[in-house]
Design a protein around this motif. Structure first.
Motif, PDB file in Angstrom:
ATOM      1  N   ASN A 232      73.987  -8.191 -12.870  1.00  0.00           N
ATOM      2  CA  ASN A 232      75.250  -9.130 -13.738  1.00  0.00           C
ATOM      3  C   ASN A 232      76.352  -9.649 -13.560  1.00  0.00           C
ATOM      4  OD1 ASN A 232      73.058  -9.956 -15.853  1.00  0.00           O
ATOM      5  ND2 ASN A 232      73.935  -7.768 -16.780  1.00  0.00           N
ATOM      6  N   TYR A 233      77.264 -10.549 -13.231  1.00  0.00           N
ATOM      7  CA  TYR A 233      78.006 -10.890 -12.260  1.00  0.00           C
ATOM      8  C   TYR A 233      79.593 -10.345 -14.097  1.00  0.00           C
ATOM      9  CZ  TYR A 233      81.883 -13.238 -10.442  1.00  0.00           C
ATOM     10  OH  TYR A 233      83.143 -13.545  -9.223  1.00  0.00           O
ATOM     11  N   SER A 234      80.066 -10.030 -13.838  1.00  0.00           N
ATOM     12  CA  SER A 234      80.702  -9.156 -14.380  1.00  0.00           C
ATOM     13  C   SER A 234      82.624  -8.410 -14.082  1.00  0.00           C
ATOM     14  CB  SER A 234      80.311  -8.459 -15.777  1.00  0.00           C
ATOM     15  OG  SER A 234      79.927  -7.182 -14.764  1.00  0.00           O
ATOM     16  N   SER A 235      83.339  -8.396 -14.589  1.00  0.00           N
ATOM     17  CA  SER A 235      84.494  -7.747 -14.192  1.00  0.00           C
ATOM     18  C   SER A 235      83.601  -6.486 -13.570  1.00  0.00           C
ATOM     19  CB  SER A 235      85.403  -8.084 -15.291  1.00  0.00           C
ATOM     20  OG  SER A 235      84.618  -7.241 -15.997  1.00  0.00           O
ATOM     21  N   SER A 236      83.266  -5.554 -14.064  1.00  0.00           N
ATOM     22  CA  SER A 236      82.847  -4.300 -13.813  1.00  0.00           C
ATOM     23  C   SER A 236      82.451  -4.420 -12.345  1.00  0.00           C
ATOM     24  CB  SER A 236      81.682  -3.286 -15.062  1.00  0.00           C
ATOM     25  OG  SER A 236      81.208  -2.617 -14.426  1.00  0.00           O
ATOM     26  N   SER A 237      80.994  -5.407 -12.511  1.00  0.00           N
ATOM     27  CA  SER A 237      80.411  -5.370 -11.156  1.00  0.00           C
ATOM     28  C   SER A 237      81.064  -6.044  -9.631  1.00  0.00           C
ATOM     29  CB  SER A 237      78.830  -6.342 -10.906  1.00  0.00           C
ATOM     30  OG  SER A 237      78.661  -7.699 -11.454  1.00  0.00           O
TER      31      SER A 237
END
Length: 525
Positions: A232-237
């Protein structure tokens, strides 16, 4: 270092008495090639070994090999079924040997090698003659390709392979440890000891390398690049990516695009590119004929490029095997840095590293043949995909700068037939560790199950299920050759239970039981 290198060439030159006058260039050409090579005189005596060959056996001294080893006097060669075939190479014929087990015990004893952390090596070996103008054999070149190497800690190599085959899935320590027959605690400790990273860190690093390949594909948004890696393209990744690379995903993409557009910004590229191109191949002028002849003799496709990526030399094997119509249509016209297939497969950034003086290995380069027809002047053949390993290595000038680079193509598989059949074969060979699924295989070929089965049988003579079983059995044969594994472990490594039913399937397809197959192969070696 340079003095040692020059001394090596003096030793080589002193031993090559059968070559007429151009010994030094031949030695230099073969030294550059990052695959083990040995050259024999017509009587079978070794007259040269390159650095890659010596490195295979803990950098054994060339003095122990050159002038002393004779292939016709080697008991490990004489007492094999292939001895007569080998002699054909010395009569002017190119011969191929597949999956040959290297007699490590004899080699270790012969050369006094210490601490060789290898249990078994299986090679493909090609022997081809170099002849004079009257077609007389003046020497025979042996070219070695390691197909499988079983090291002392085979569990680590197998774990790496398991992780690479399952990188799209969430990391599972239990399954990874199970694949190498160790407890989670034992496996984690052993993996960290031999690699310096935990299994999870290795998995993350491998996954991020795959993500980098997707990010350089301008046809994908950044979110799509992450999705293609099952992330998933998220702030975490995004933070994870930045922690490992020092750049955000968007900054990494931007940097790559800038590098792709800067024709002269790569480190190691001389400033006056046009001067170099104008002089090519005058820097090789005195030796050009032999240089071209050595490359031409190789039965593997080889191309030589100038530093801007333009093809300057191509051998006959490349014309025939890749399907290039003519030298004129390719040389001075094809540019590997502008190749759409290289870009689409995400290899451009890695390929450019050869300009910094590195040897670059592009594994599993799967080129769709229809794309090759579309973009390049290749023959329209009934091929779906050419799968190869490509090794690119620099060629240095006398001043130590990268002047050209070469690429050797080792073809692993050519998927013949209609595109749908190629897709089906590719899917089966990529999912052989899983239970066979006709629905998924037909879906990968974009056909209904009935259409796919009918077409597959027509073009291959086998049902998809039979093709899957044959491929799985071929992998099981490889595992049975690994004496580090019990027969039950070999079956387990192929995701098969070792029982009466599976043993019977093996026997039906090989005419031998698993234990008899292992015994027979050991006797042959």
């Amino acid at each position: 270092m340079r003095n040692n290198f020059e001394d090596r060439h003096k030793d080589i030159l002193a031993s090559i008495q059968s070559l007429p006058g151009k010994e030094e260039l031949l030695a230099k050409v073969l030294e550059f090639i990052p695959y083990p090579i040995q050259i024999y005189a017509p009587d079978g005596t070794s007259v040269m070994v390159n650095r890659a060959m010596l490195a295979e056996y803990n950098n054994v001294s060339p003095e122990l090999v050159v002038g002393k080893y004779n292939i016709f006097n080697d008991p490990d060669v004489i007492f094999t079924d292939e001895f007569q075939k080998l002699k054909r190479a010395f009569n002017g014929e190119t011969v191929f040997f597949q999956d040959i087990k290297v007699p490590l015990e004899s080699i270790v004893k012969r050369y006094g090698i210490q601490d060789l952390d290898v249990k078994a090596v299986y090679q493909d070996i090609t022997l081809f003659p170099i002849t004079d103008e009257e077609k007389r054999v003046i020497c025979v070149v042996a070219f070695f390709i390691n197909r499988r190497v079983y090291r002392g800690k085979i569990e680590i190599e197998k774990a790496k392979e398991f992780i690479k085959n399952h990188w799209l899935e969430p990391f599972n320590l239990s399954n990874t440890a199970k694949a190498v027959f160790l407890s989670k605690a034992q496996f984690s400790k052993l993996f960290k000891k031999h690699t310096g990273v935990t299994p999870h860190e290795y998995y993350i690093n491998y996954k991020l390398n795959k993500l980098k390949e997707k990010l350089v594909d301008s046809n994908l948004t950044i979110a799509q690049a992450f999705a293609a890696c099952n992330m998933n393209y998220s702030s975490s990744s995004a933070r994870l990516f930045k922690d490992r690379t020092g750049l955000s995903p968007s900054a990494y993409r931007k940097m790559f695009m800038q590098k792709s557009n800067e024709g002269r910004s790569i480190k190691g590229q001389p400033e006056d590119t046009h001067r170099i191109l104008a002089e090519f191949p005058h820097s090789l002028s005195a030796e050009q004929d032999l240089f071209a002849k050595v490359i031409e003799c190789f039965p593997y496709p080889i191309q030589v490029f100038s530093i801007d990526g333009t093809a300057r030399f191509i051998n006959k094997a490349a014309l025939d095997m890749i399907g290039i119509r003519s030298v004129e249509s390719h040389v001075d016209n094809y540019n590997c840095f502008r190749d759409p297939i290289v870009m689409e497969l995400g290899h451009l950034d890695k390929l450019r590293q050869v300009l910094t003086g590195k040897t670059v290995h592009l594994k599993d380069f799967n080129a769709p043949y229809q794309d090759m027809i579309k973009h390049f002047n290749v023959v329209d053949r009934d091929i779906y995909t050419i799968s190869s390993d490509i090794t690119c290595f620099p060629l240095f000038s006398a001043e130590g700068e990268v002047e050209y680079f070469a690429a050797i193509f080792i073809f692993k598989k050519i998927y013949w037939g209609r595109e749908e059949i190629g897709r089906g074969k590719h899917y089966i060979e990529s999912h052989w560790l899983e239970p066979f699924s006709l629905s998924n295989t037909a879906k990968a070929a974009c056909l209904s199950k009935a259409q796919f089965c009918k077409l597959f049988k027509k073009h291959t003579g086998l049902t998809p299920q039979e093709y899957y079983l044959n491929y799985k059995i071929s992998k099981l044969k490889e595992m049975l050759l690994d004496t580090n594994l019990t027969i039950a472990q070999a079956f387990s490594a192929c995701n098969m239970d070792y029982n009466g039913h599976s043993a019977r399937i093996f026997r039906e397809r090989t005419s031998l039981s698993p234990s008899d197959y292992r015994k027979l192969h050991s006797q042959k070696q």
